[in-house]
Write a protein that holds these residues in place. Structure first.
Motif, PDB file in Angstrom:
ATOM      1  N   PRO A  81      61.153 -31.086   2.947  1.00  0.00           N
ATOM      2  CA  PRO A  81      60.169 -31.343   1.891  1.00  0.00           C
ATOM      3  C   PRO A  81      58.856 -31.872   2.445  1.00  0.00           C
ATOM      4  N   GLU A  82      57.822 -31.735   1.645  1.00  0.00           N
ATOM      5  CA  GLU A  82      56.493 -32.182   2.053  1.00  0.00           C
ATOM      6  C   GLU A  82      56.457 -33.671   2.311  1.00  0.00           C
ATOM      7  N   ASP A  83      57.132 -34.398   1.428  1.00  0.00           N
ATOM      8  CA  ASP A  83      57.014 -35.848   1.461  1.00  0.00           C
ATOM      9  C   ASP A  83      58.287 -36.440   2.052  1.00  0.00           C
ATOM     10  N   ARG A  84      58.261 -36.624   3.360  1.00  0.00           N
ATOM     11  CA  ARG A  84      59.509 -37.065   3.986  1.00  0.00           C
ATOM     12  C   ARG A  84      59.889 -38.478   3.571  1.00  0.00           C
ATOM     13  N   HIS A  85      58.892 -39.298   3.267  1.00  0.00           N
ATOM     14  CA  HIS A  85      59.215 -40.679   2.918  1.00  0.00           C
ATOM     15  C   HIS A  85      59.914 -40.794   1.577  1.00  0.00           C
ATOM     16  N   HIS A  86      59.511 -39.972   0.630  1.00  0.00           N
ATOM     17  CA  HIS A  86      60.060 -40.125  -0.709  1.00  0.00           C
ATOM     18  C   HIS A  86      61.089 -39.075  -1.059  1.00  0.00           C
ATOM     19  N   LYS A 125      48.140 -47.749  17.664  1.00  0.00           N
ATOM     20  CA  LYS A 125      46.775 -47.603  17.157  1.00  0.00           C
ATOM     21  C   LYS A 125      46.567 -48.400  15.869  1.00  0.00           C
ATOM     22  N   SER A 126      47.462 -48.167  14.927  1.00  0.00           N
ATOM     23  CA  SER A 126      47.309 -48.844  13.635  1.00  0.00           C
ATOM     24  C   SER A 126      47.399 -50.352  13.806  1.00  0.00           C
ATOM     25  N   THR A 127      48.282 -50.780  14.691  1.00  0.00           N
ATOM     26  CA  THR A 127      48.430 -52.213  14.916  1.00  0.00           C
ATOM     27  C   THR A 127      47.125 -52.810  15.412  1.00  0.00           C
ATOM     28  N   GLU A 152      52.821 -54.789   5.308  1.00  0.00           N
ATOM     29  CA  GLU A 152      53.425 -53.571   5.849  1.00  0.00           C
ATOM     30  C   GLU A 152      52.393 -52.756   6.583  1.00  0.00           C
ATOM     31  N   ARG A 153      52.903 -51.905   7.431  1.00  0.00           N
ATOM     32  CA  ARG A 153      52.002 -51.074   8.198  1.00  0.00           C
ATOM     33  C   ARG A 153      51.246 -50.136   7.286  1.00  0.00           C
ATOM     34  N   THR A 188      53.969 -30.898   9.944  1.00  0.00           N
ATOM     35  CA  THR A 188      53.418 -31.729  11.024  1.00  0.00           C
ATOM     36  C   THR A 188      52.431 -32.768  10.534  1.00  0.00           C
ATOM     37  N   ARG A 189      52.521 -33.083   9.250  1.00  0.00           N
ATOM     38  CA  ARG A 189      51.586 -34.079   8.713  1.00  0.00           C
ATOM     39  C   ARG A 189      51.803 -35.423   9.395  1.00  0.00           C
ATOM     40  N   GLY A 190      50.726 -35.945   9.984  1.00  0.00           N
ATOM     41  CA  GLY A 190      50.800 -37.259  10.592  1.00  0.00           C
ATOM     42  C   GLY A 190      51.612 -37.318  11.872  1.00  0.00           C
ATOM     43  N   VAL A 191      51.874 -36.159  12.448  1.00  0.00           N
ATOM     44  CA  VAL A 191      52.730 -36.109  13.627  1.00  0.00           C
ATOM     45  C   VAL A 191      51.854 -35.871  14.850  1.00  0.00           C
ATOM     46  N   PHE A 223      61.929 -45.315  12.628  1.00  0.00           N
ATOM     47  CA  PHE A 223      61.431 -44.247  13.492  1.00  0.00           C
ATOM     48  C   PHE A 223      59.970 -43.973  13.153  1.00  0.00           C
ATOM     49  N   SER A 224      59.227 -43.494  14.143  1.00  0.00           N
ATOM     50  CA  SER A 224      57.842 -43.136  13.858  1.00  0.00           C
ATOM     51  C   SER A 224      57.826 -41.854  13.041  1.00  0.00           C
ATOM     52  N   GLY A 225      56.663 -41.560  12.461  1.00  0.00           N
ATOM     53  CA  GLY A 225      56.538 -40.405  11.575  1.00  0.00           C
ATOM     54  C   GLY A 225      57.033 -39.123  12.210  1.00  0.00           C
ATOM     55  N   GLY A 226      56.644 -38.883  13.456  1.00  0.00           N
ATOM     56  CA  GLY A 226      57.040 -37.646  14.115  1.00  0.00           C
ATOM     57  C   GLY A 226      58.542 -37.561  14.282  1.00  0.00           C
ATOM     58  N   ASP A 246      41.963 -44.995   9.567  1.00  0.00           N
ATOM     59  CA  ASP A 246      43.239 -44.727  10.236  1.00  0.00           C
ATOM     60  C   ASP A 246      43.813 -43.416   9.711  1.00  0.00           C
ATOM     61  N   GLU A 247      43.863 -42.427  10.557  1.00  0.00           N
ATOM     62  CA  GLU A 247      44.361 -41.094  10.194  1.00  0.00           C
ATOM     63  C   GLU A 247      43.839 -40.622   8.837  1.00  0.00           C
ATOM     64  N   PRO A 248      42.511 -40.570   8.697  1.00  0.00           N
ATOM     65  CA  PRO A 248      41.976 -40.268   7.361  1.00  0.00           C
ATOM     66  C   PRO A 248      42.211 -38.823   6.931  1.00  0.00           C
ATOM     67  N   PHE A 307      42.863 -47.727   5.284  1.00  0.00           N
ATOM     68  CA  PHE A 307      44.200 -47.657   5.861  1.00  0.00           C
ATOM     69  C   PHE A 307      44.795 -46.264   5.686  1.00  0.00           C
ATOM     70  N   GLN A 308      45.770 -45.989   6.546  1.00  0.00           N
ATOM     71  CA  GLN A 308      46.490 -44.716   6.473  1.00  0.00           C
ATOM     72  C   GLN A 308      47.144 -44.553   5.106  1.00  0.00           C
ATOM     73  N   HIS A 309      47.856 -45.609   4.665  1.00  0.00           N
ATOM     74  CA  HIS A 309      48.380 -45.616   3.306  1.00  0.00           C
ATOM     75  C   HIS A 309      47.391 -46.439   2.501  1.00  0.00           C
ATOM     76  N   PHE A 310      46.737 -45.784   1.543  1.00  0.00           N
ATOM     77  CA  PHE A 310      45.627 -46.438   0.856  1.00  0.00           C
ATOM     78  C   PHE A 310      46.055 -47.732   0.206  1.00  0.00           C
TER      79      PHE A 310
HETATM   80  N1  LIG Z   1      55.259 -39.550   2.243  1.00  0.00           N
HETATM   81  C1  LIG Z   1      54.809 -38.909   3.316  1.00  0.00           C
HETATM   82  N2  LIG Z   1      55.416 -37.783   3.730  1.00  0.00           N
HETATM   83  C2  LIG Z   1      54.973 -37.153   4.791  1.00  0.00           C
HETATM   84  N3  LIG Z   1      53.935 -37.565   5.497  1.00  0.00           N
HETATM   85  C3  LIG Z   1      53.333 -38.678   5.150  1.00  0.00           C
HETATM   86  C4  LIG Z   1      53.728 -39.405   4.036  1.00  0.00           C
HETATM   87  N4  LIG Z   1      52.935 -40.454   3.902  1.00  0.00           N
HETATM   88  C5  LIG Z   1      52.106 -40.408   4.905  1.00  0.00           C
HETATM   89  N5  LIG Z   1      52.327 -39.341   5.649  1.00  0.00           N
HETATM   90  C6  LIG Z   1      51.660 -38.957   6.820  1.00  0.00           C
HETATM   91  O1  LIG Z   1      52.562 -39.088   7.867  1.00  0.00           O
HETATM   92  C7  LIG Z   1      51.918 -39.584   8.999  1.00  0.00           C
HETATM   93  C8  LIG Z   1      52.850 -40.456   9.757  1.00  0.00           C
HETATM   94  O2  LIG Z   1      52.860 -41.682   9.201  1.00  0.00           O
HETATM   95  P1  LIG Z   1      54.179 -42.331   8.801  1.00  0.00           P
HETATM   96  O3  LIG Z   1      53.863 -43.482   7.941  1.00  0.00           O
HETATM   97  O4  LIG Z   1      55.067 -41.299   8.283  1.00  0.00           O
HETATM   98  O5  LIG Z   1      54.842 -42.869  10.161  1.00  0.00           O
HETATM   99  P2  LIG Z   1      54.127 -43.696  11.281  1.00  0.00           P
HETATM  100  O6  LIG Z   1      53.187 -42.802  11.921  1.00  0.00           O
HETATM  101  O7  LIG Z   1      55.139 -44.339  12.114  1.00  0.00           O
HETATM  102  O8  LIG Z   1      53.428 -44.760  10.396  1.00  0.00           O
HETATM  103  P3  LIG Z   1      52.336 -45.772  10.881  1.00  0.00           P
HETATM  104  O9  LIG Z   1      51.213 -44.983  11.390  1.00  0.00           O
HETATM  105  O10 LIG Z   1      52.009 -46.466   9.628  1.00  0.00           O
HETATM  106  O11 LIG Z   1      52.989 -46.597  11.898  1.00  0.00           O
HETATM  107  C9  LIG Z   1      50.645 -40.206   8.539  1.00  0.00           C
HETATM  108  O12 LIG Z   1      49.596 -39.628   9.236  1.00  0.00           O
HETATM  109  C10 LIG Z   1      50.527 -39.886   7.097  1.00  0.00           C
HETATM  110  O13 LIG Z   1      49.326 -39.196   6.833  1.00  0.00           O
END
Ligand SMILES: Nc1ncnc2c1ncn2[C@@H]1O[C@H](COP(=O)(O)OP(=O)(O)OP(=O)(O)O)[C@@H](O)[C@H]1O
Ligand SMILES: Nc1ncnc2c1ncn2[C@@H]1O[C@H](COP(=O)(O)OP(=O)(O)OP(=O)(O)O)[C@@H](O)[C@H]1O
Ligand SMILES: [Mg+2]
Ligand SMILES: [Mg+2]
Lengths: 514, 321, 311, 364
Positions: free
Chosen positions: A343-348, A45-47, B320-321, A434-437, A407-410, A167-169, A87-90
């Motif tokens: 944790p809430e913020d899986r990326h960081h 989708k994002s692509t 980046e994405r 399940t944020r963004g999953v 890996f994708s977010g989920g 994108d995933e607002p 964008f999903q990431h502002f």
């Molecule tokens: N740091 C974060 N920790 C947890 N969830 C996040 C974080 N940043 C963004 N998200 C949410 O996680 C969801 C998944 O996006 P994420 O970037 O993690 O993987 P993705 O879905 O593969 O990425 P993309 O959509 O860019 O390809 C997004 O909907 C976003 O709102």
């Protein structure tokens, strides 16, 4: 109908190296409508949207805007064609003011002052027209996520966009903020703007879109009128199988208290008191959900419990006091005491994106038995262990050697969850699971959480998704301004009451009367 | 200590600060745009050589200056090619360019002048002259202000005045113009710049180019204003000190001025007050020599908080994405 | 053929090594012979260069700088047929019969130019700028100060070193600032023994219209009419002599002092106007006394101390 | 899933890059009127074709391995240690003290003692910048630059005013006693009738350098400390979440880094000069940065990069011996090698990736 489409994509394909992100995608969006796009994590989708916005270049295919074939080699061309994207990431400069972000790239002339003055006027106007109030002089880093998103929309409108892509607002928005966003989107639609909305939340699709497209593995599998479909059908189209949209669980059997928090206070680096005397108990075999608008101390509570953030007061784990300020107030000590933490913020926080999955699967437990007992870590065992966890949690692709960022977010979330749950903690702290999953993965994650509860473990859940809180929790605590405003049982409350509590109103009836 | 000594020390500080300041502002432009540059030293060095060589051969110091800037820009272009176009490692590129300048200057100088990697001495009239500001002589006898004006403020070369004027100019460009806004943005969030329809690559090259021009002036100042020609390695580590000043200044123009003046002042003090006697004990020259560096560390530890570099600094921009 | 190894400063340091180069060129021009030379870049190369040249049959192998003496000490025994010359270094002649150590009495030469500085100074304050703070430079400074005192017992000598890193040899900007600082303290004659840094001293002295003194080579021509004199250290003569003697070189320890004309002061057209007859007479008298042994100039390196200057 | 096979990325890209650097160097050599082929063959012959040449190459490489590893360890924890030069210098001071003032019975014990002290001294010199970074947020790049200068002054003071033998004009210590002299490759590998590595300075320290490579590899990729170090380098917030103390990791990483830099002194001071001279480090601390970056902070990469630089150093010396090419040319060649292999590698990689992708598409 002979009306020309606002956007028409014909046969778009895009590959990233060997990954085919978009395969021959065609889609038509009529002006003045909101078009939803759903699909699993990584569906493409994002692509697709990035291609429309000129951020990526398609390998093949055509883009038609308002009936004219348009080349969009870069974002500038997209902007010129009247397209704006959130964008999903502002894409904001954190230490710039709102105004500076808005005019960036759309300045009038070489000096800033005239542009800033003009923008100030335009923003005032837009704010009134579309409920897009933000303080133009505020720095982005001081704004809430919801307000940052408004800035992104303002950026697009300031450039006179007729087509807006989001994108995933709502992924990071609180329910109130999401409602507000939808009011804005409705306003824009009424003005004749065309909107494309990507989301994982079927409720949102049903609520606001006119038409909806479903993507799967890079392909567009269906486009339907929203009025003519239902969530179950969309979910099935998306995942390719039937999905349970409701959490399936038996009543909880709470036992002895595992976590007892009393009068917990925390002051952050800026000297602001974030936790103002929290009292909370979580028992074995129950899920306690913490509801609240984000920024009211939930994150800090999880941080203090998880071992990063000094505090005063008392936390008892299985009856024993935890260290709140000293040497044993770190994450490692907490884990030793049987506290797991998603944790809430899986990326960081939860993951090291550049580490492989197997390295991530011991993160935080690297002193534990998982890594072997010798001087050196037992890499073979770690890999095997990671493989097993990934299989059990259905992580796709099931390759332990792949870096987490691939890996994708989920699936990233599943890696974290597997790590924390398989450790069999007495207490699991879990933030925004399940944020963004996508919904397929949500179903799975919810099942895992419930299973853990049924195994007699205590679970403390923080989520801004009221739906999630309502359906998963056995007991709900509402946080506001660093305090617990009240506890409710899900069966005895509703979204309205919780919403009022989240706004700091302790006695809803009082409000009704006076 | 009387006023005359203070003025001498301050005067010396100004001369020692000037090349640091130019290089520091050069680095500021580059790093504010997200391109780290530890090649300031090399750019200054090659400019020192080129400006001296051309000033000597043409007899025109302005041509020398242009040649210096040109040489410095050539290194900037390589740095840009490596770190912007080909997304290479900015630190390696900087290190390589320092080596390149160090080798090339002597090699070419030897090839051209056969004086052992030096340029011949440039005659006085073919160098930048010290400028006497209006009324400098008339005002000299006014107490306090007189000496400050005529001995401290007056009597530096055009390049020194340019250097100090660059401070407000840099501030103005960065914070009051479109170019500055975009430049700062590209160092903080290149994706924001990209999605706003502005070329990240173009902006970064512009920044790196500005850096090259300023380093060029710095080198020319050393070789054709302060000195009468090029000597191998004559920058003597000033590029690294400028880099330290830049971090010290937290990437801000006015702070950069303060930091460079401080470094210059500390060096001037160390040079002026060697062999200080405390009773029987003479403070060793080595301690005085190290003093500016020790004080820097002390100040850094005590008074300057965390310096946060531009967020996108050092990283090549990849969509980046 | 002879070979020549320059010290780390490099062939063209405008003073010491360059003088050696000059001597070799002169030899080549006069005899039509050829020689091989190399500039040392790192410590390990010293021994390597000695061995390479010895093995390739170069004889004698002439070296400049005290730092290489240790390497010669390690190498000389392996090549008994090769003659090694160390200029400024000292190798025990009892241990190595095939080594010639040439030592200069820099303190004496410095003494002479110090006298001239003392006499030329109107303010009674003179300066000394050294390069890196090493014992050799202190030897210069100490001899210079003694000379100044001899000419004017009330004179004040300001002595500064440029720094503690090798960059101190190549920082003319700092040289300038040191000169200015000394001028500020009243100095009106400054002796620079600081390699490339010295160029900055000379340049600033010329600009500020005070006198300067060059070192090693004759630097009078760099700023004609502004350089009082140069302290000559006839490294060129030492090299020329060694090469001329060739493989039959007489070994042992040779001192190039005032008597041997190894050190002295420079007088040419460029500074003729600056050196008064009275000055010349006094300096020449002192020179005679030194040669005759009536005047002993204290050598800093003999006991690591200086009676008239503290470091 | 990658665009290019791993071997191509690891072997082909650097090879082509080195080739490009060589080509440009050849142009430079041509432009000063010399024959590049001749120059190249002199370099190879002098550095690689005899055991003695190899001995020199390995000697220089030893220095670069230590300083390269030092930079790399700090890099893994996302710190830029520019202070290798100063740390090595102070390490040398430690070696000198140990060798001069302790009557060692045998070189092996002396080496052991010197190794410990060199590492300790180097680490100690890195400690203050590390502490200031961890506790006060003082930027490590500035503080380590400053500490290089301070180290120089300190060493100068100590040598000129304290350790220099009386009467010597050389700012260096006395020669170390016989018992501390390390076995050279010559003494280790020569047989009665076949002298190997004649007079080359390579010595037993080289093996310590190899051991250091292995130790760093294990440390970074196999130990829990290394895991924490890398985690911290990747994400400080994540590290804190996992219970890793930023203060501890910052300090420990810098101590290890400084210790490795300090070890370099074993090679130059104890192995080669057998006394401490003022300029013993000769900029190897800075070369270490290039080596670490080129080696991608991996011990194997660092080893290879260090060997390459050792080759350039030794080959360059030979060039200076037998041609009239000025030594500065070597610096230019080094610069080009660093530039092409380290910073312009994508210039080679990008087209290669395209080629490989096309080949694969052709296969598919
Ligand atoms: N740091 C974060 N920790 C947890 N969830 C996040 C974080 N940043 C963004 N998200 C949410 O996680 C969801 C998944 O996006 P994420 O970037 O993690 O993987 P993705 O879905 O593969 O990425 P993309 O959509 O860019 O390809 C997004 O909907 C976003 O709102
Ligand atoms: N820049 C990139 N480089 C390589 N692969 C990419 C890139 N961007 C996306 N991909 C891959 O392309 C595929 C589609 O990604 P995309 O971000 O479009 O998915 P998505 O539908 O937005 O997922 P999500 O719901 O998680 O946001 C995924 O397999 C992803 O890993
Ligand atoms: Mg997406
Ligand atoms: Mg996503």
């Amino acid at each position: 109908m002979t009306e020309t489409a606002a956007i028409e994509l014909k046969g778009i394909s895009k590959a990233f190296g060997p990954v085919q992100a978009n395969k021959d995608i065609s889609i038509k969006v009529m002006p003045g409508t909101i078009h939803g796009i759903i699909g699993e994590n990584g569906a493409g989708k994002s692509t697709l949207m990035s291609i429309l916005y000129g951020f990526y270049k398609a390998d093949r295919g055509e883009i038609w805007i308002n009936g004219k074939k348009t080349e969009i080699p870069d974002s500038q061309a997209a902007i010129a064609a009247g397209i704006g994207m959130v964008f999903q990431h502002f894409k904001l400069v954190q230490n710039f003011s709102v105004l500076e972000n808005v005019i960036l790239g759309a300045e009038d002339g070489a000096l800033l002052r005239p542009s800033l003055n003009k923008a100030r006027g335009v923003l005032k106007h837009l704010a009134e027209e579309y409920e897009l109030q933000v303080d133009p002089e505020a720095l982005i880093e001081d704004l809430s996520v919801g307000h940052q998103q408004r800035v992104e929309i303002l950026k697009a409108l300031y450039r006179e966009a007729d087509i807006l892509i989001l994108d995933e607002p709502t992924g990071v928005l609180t329910p109130a903020e999401a409602d507000h966003l939808f009011r804005i989107l409705n306003g824009l639609r009424e003005e004749g703007k065309t909107i494309i909305l990507i989301t994982h939340k079927l409720r949102e699709i049903m609520e606001i879109t006119d038409t909806v497209s479903v993507m799967r593995r890079g392909e567009m599998t269906a486009t339907v009128k929203t009025a003519e479909t239902n969530p179950e059908q969309l979910a099935e189209l998306m995942v390719g199988r039937k999905v349970l949209l409701q959490v399936d669980k038996v009543p909880a059997k709470p036992a002895e208290p595992v976590l007892e928090v009393s009068n917990l206070r925390h002051i952050d680096e800026d000297g602001v008191e974030r936790l103002k005397g929290i009292d909370l108990t979580v028992r074995a075999g129950e899920i306690v959900g913490i509801a609240g608008v984000s920024g009211n101390g939930q994150s800090e509570l999880m941080h203090v419990l998880g071992g990063y953030g000094h505090a005063t007061g008392s936390i008892k784990m299985n009856g024993q006091e935890l260290d709140l300020t000293g040497k044993h107030s770190d994450g490692r000590s907490r884990r030793d005491r049987g506290i797991g933490h998603v944790p809430e913020d899986r990326h960081h926080e939860g993951l090291i994106l550049n580490f492989s999955a197997w390295e991530n699967s011991v993160f935080g437990y690297h002193h534990g038995p998982e890594t072997g007992s010798g001087m050196l870590m037992d890499i073979k065992a770690m890999k095997q262990e990671a493989q097993a966890k990934m299989d059990r949690f259905d992580v796709r692709p099931p390759h332990p050697w792949l870096a987490a960022k691939n890996f994708s977010g989920g699936n990233q979330q599943k890696i974290v969850l597997a790590r924390e749950i398989e450790r069999n903690p007495d207490l699991l702290l879990i933030g925004q699971p399940t944020r963004g999953v996508d919904i397929g993965a949500i179903e799975f994650i919810h099942q895992q959480i419930v299973q853990l509860r049924d195994a007699g473990k205590a679970i403390l859940l923080v989520s801004v998704e009221l739906d999630e809180i309502m359906s998963l929790s056995d007991r709900i605590a509402v946080m506001f301004d660093g305090q617990i405003m009240g506890e409710r049982l899900p069966s005895e409350t509703d979204q309205t009451e919780l919403g009022l509590l989240m706004a700091g109103v302790t006695n809803p009836k009082e409000l009704a009367h006076g | 200590m009387d006023l005359a000594v203070i003025i001498q020390v301050l005067d010396s500080s100004i001369r020692l600060s000037t090349p640091l300041l130019l290089a520091c502002l050069a680095g500021l432009f580059s790093e504010r745009a997200g391109i780290f540059d530890i090649g300031l030293e090399g750019k200054m060095l090659i400019s020192a050589f080129a400006s001296a060589a051309f000033a000597f051969t043409t007899g025109n110091v302005w041509i020398g200056l242009m040649a210096g800037i040109g040489a410095s820009l050539a290194l900037s272009a390589i740095h840009g090619l490596a770190s912007i176009t080909f997304r290479g490692n900015q630190l390696i590129s900087g290190v390589a360019l320092n080596f390149l300048a160090s080798g090339l200057t002597v090699l070419i100088a030897q090839n051209w002048f056969k004086q052992g990697g030096r340029t011949p001495t440039i005659p006085e009239e073919q160098r930048f002259q010290d400028i006497t500001l209006p009324f400098a002589d008339a005002l000299r006898d006014v107490p306090v202000f007189g000496p400050i004006y005529s001995d401290l403020i007056s009597g530096h070369s055009a390049l020194a005045y340019i250097a100090f004027l660059m401070v407000p100019l840099t501030w103005w460009v960065l914070f009051r113009t479109r170019f500055g806004l975009r430049l700062r943005a590209v160092g903080e969030a290149p994706d924001a710049v990209d999605t706003a329809g502005v070329s990240v690559i173009g902006l970064r090259f512009a920044a790196v180019g500005t850096c090259g021009v300023l380093c060029g002036i710095a080198g020319a100042y050393l070789a054709t204003s302060l000195q009468a020609g090029f000597v191998k390695e004559m920058t003597a580590g000033r590029g690294y000190i400028a880099l330290a000043a830049l971090i010290f200044a937290k990437w801000r123009p006015w702070y950069a001025l303060m930091a460079c003046l401080l470094f210059g002042f500390l060096q001037a003090v160390a040079l002026r007050f060697q062999n200080i006697r405390l009773g029987d004990f003479v403070i060793p020259v080595q301690l005085m020599e190290a003093l500016p560096y020790i004080l820097t560390v002390v100040i850094l530890a005590g008074f300057v908080g965390k310096a946060i570099p531009p967020r996108a600094g050092g990283e090549p921009y990849v969509k980046e994405r | 053929d002879p070979a020549l190894i320059y010290d780390l400063g490099g062939k063209f340091d405008k003073s010491f090594n360059e003088a050696a180069f000059g001597g070799a060129e002169k030899w080549a021009a006069e005899t039509g012979g050829s020689y091989k030379d190399i500039e040392i870049q790192s410590e390990a190369q010293r021994e390597q260069a000695l061995r390479r040249f010895a093995e390739a049959g170069f004889n004698p192998v002439v070296t400049t700088g005290f730092a290489i003496a240790g390497a010669i000490d390690a190498v000389a025994a392996d090549y008994p047929d090769t003659k090694f010359v160390t200029i400024d270094g000292w190798v025990d002649p009892a241990k190595h019969p095939n080594v010639l150590s040439i030592l200069f009495s820099e303190h004496e030469g410095s003494y002479l130019v110090g006298m001239m500085a003392g006499m030329a100074s109107k303010s009674g304050t003179v300066g000394f700028v050294g390069g890196m703070d090493i014992p050799l430079i202190r030897k210069f400074a100490c001899g210079y100060a003694q000379g100044v005192m001899a000419a004017n017992a009330d004179a004040k000598v300001i002595s500064n070193m440029t720094g503690t890193t090798p960059a101190a040899w190549n920082d003319p900007v700092k040289g300038s600032e040191l000169a200015r600082a000394q001028i500020g303290q009243g100095a009106d004659v400054i002796f620079a023994a600081a390699g490339g840094t010295g160029l900055g001293v000379l340049e600033t002295a010329a600009k500020e219209d005070i006198l300067s003194i060059g070192v090693d080579s004759n630097q009078n021509h760099l700023f004609p009419g502004e350089v009082l004199t140069s302290m000559l250290k006839r490294v060129d003569v030492a090299v020329f002599d060694s090469m001329t003697q060739g493989a039959d070189l007489e070994t042992g320890v040779k001192v190039f002092g005032t008597a041997q004309d190894g050190v002295g002061y420079a007088l040419d057209d460029n500074n003729a106007a600056l050196v008064s007859d009275e000055m010349k007479a006094a300096v020449d008298a002192a020179r005679e006394q030194i040669i005759a042994g009536e005047l002993k100039v204290h050598d800093y390196s003999s006991d690591d101390s200086c009676p008239v200057l503290q470091f | 899933m990658d665009k290019m096979p791993a071997w191509a990325d690891a072997v082909l890209v650097p090879l082509i890059s080195v080739f490009l650097a060589a080509a440009i160097s050849a142009l430079v050599i041509l432009s000063i009127g010399e024959n590049p082929l001749n120059a190249f063959s002199i370099m190879v012959e002098g550095a690689l074709s005899s055991s003695r040449g190899i001995g020199y190459t390995l000697y220089y490489a030893t220095n670069f391995i230590f300083t390269g590893l030092a930079v790399a360890v700090a890099f893994h924890a996302r710190m830029f240690n520019i202070g290798g030069e100063g740390q090595a210098m102070i390490g040398g001071l430690g070696v000198a003290l140990v060798c001069l003032f302790i009557p060692w019975p045998h070189w092996s014990l002396a080496l052991l003692g010197a190794t410990v002290i060199a590492a300790l001294f180097g680490a100690a010199w890195a400690y203050i910048p590390a502490f200031l970074q961890a506790k006060r947020g003082s930027h490590i790049v500035i503080t380590t630059i400053m500490f290089n200068f301070i180290a120089f002054s300190l060493l100068n003071y100590v040598l000129v005013n304290m350790l220099k033998p009386q009467g010597s004009s050389d700012p260096a210590t006395a020669r170390f006693p016989e018992a501390t002299h390390l076995p050279t490759f010559q003494s280790m590998f020569s047989t009665a009738d076949n002298v190997m590595f004649r007079n080359a300075p390579a010595n037993v320290t080289f093996f310590i350098a190899l051991l250091a490579c292995v130790a760093v590899y294990l440390l970074i990729w196999r130990t829990r400390l290394g895991y924490e170090l890398r985690s911290f380098g990747q994400s400080e917030t994540a590290a804190v979440y996992a219970g890793i103390s930023p203060v501890k990791i910052t300090i420990v990483a810098m101590l290890i880094s400084g210790g490795l830099a300090g070890l370099m002194a074993l090679n130059t001071t104890m192995g080669e000069a057998e006394r401490l001279v003022l300029n013993a480090t000769e900029g190897a601390g800075f070369i270490g940065i290039a080596v670490a970056l080129m080696g991608r902070s991996h011990p194997v990469g660092i080893l290879l990069a260090a060997l390459l630089f050792g080759f350039l150093y030794q080959g360059g010396t030979e060039l200076a011996f037998w041609t009239s090419i000025p030594t500065q040319l070597i610096i230019v060649i080094q610069a080009l090698v660093i530039l092409f292999t380290g910073a312009l590698d994508n210039m080679v990689r990008m087209p290669l990736e395209k080629i490989f992708l096309n080949i694969r598409k052709g296969d598919a």
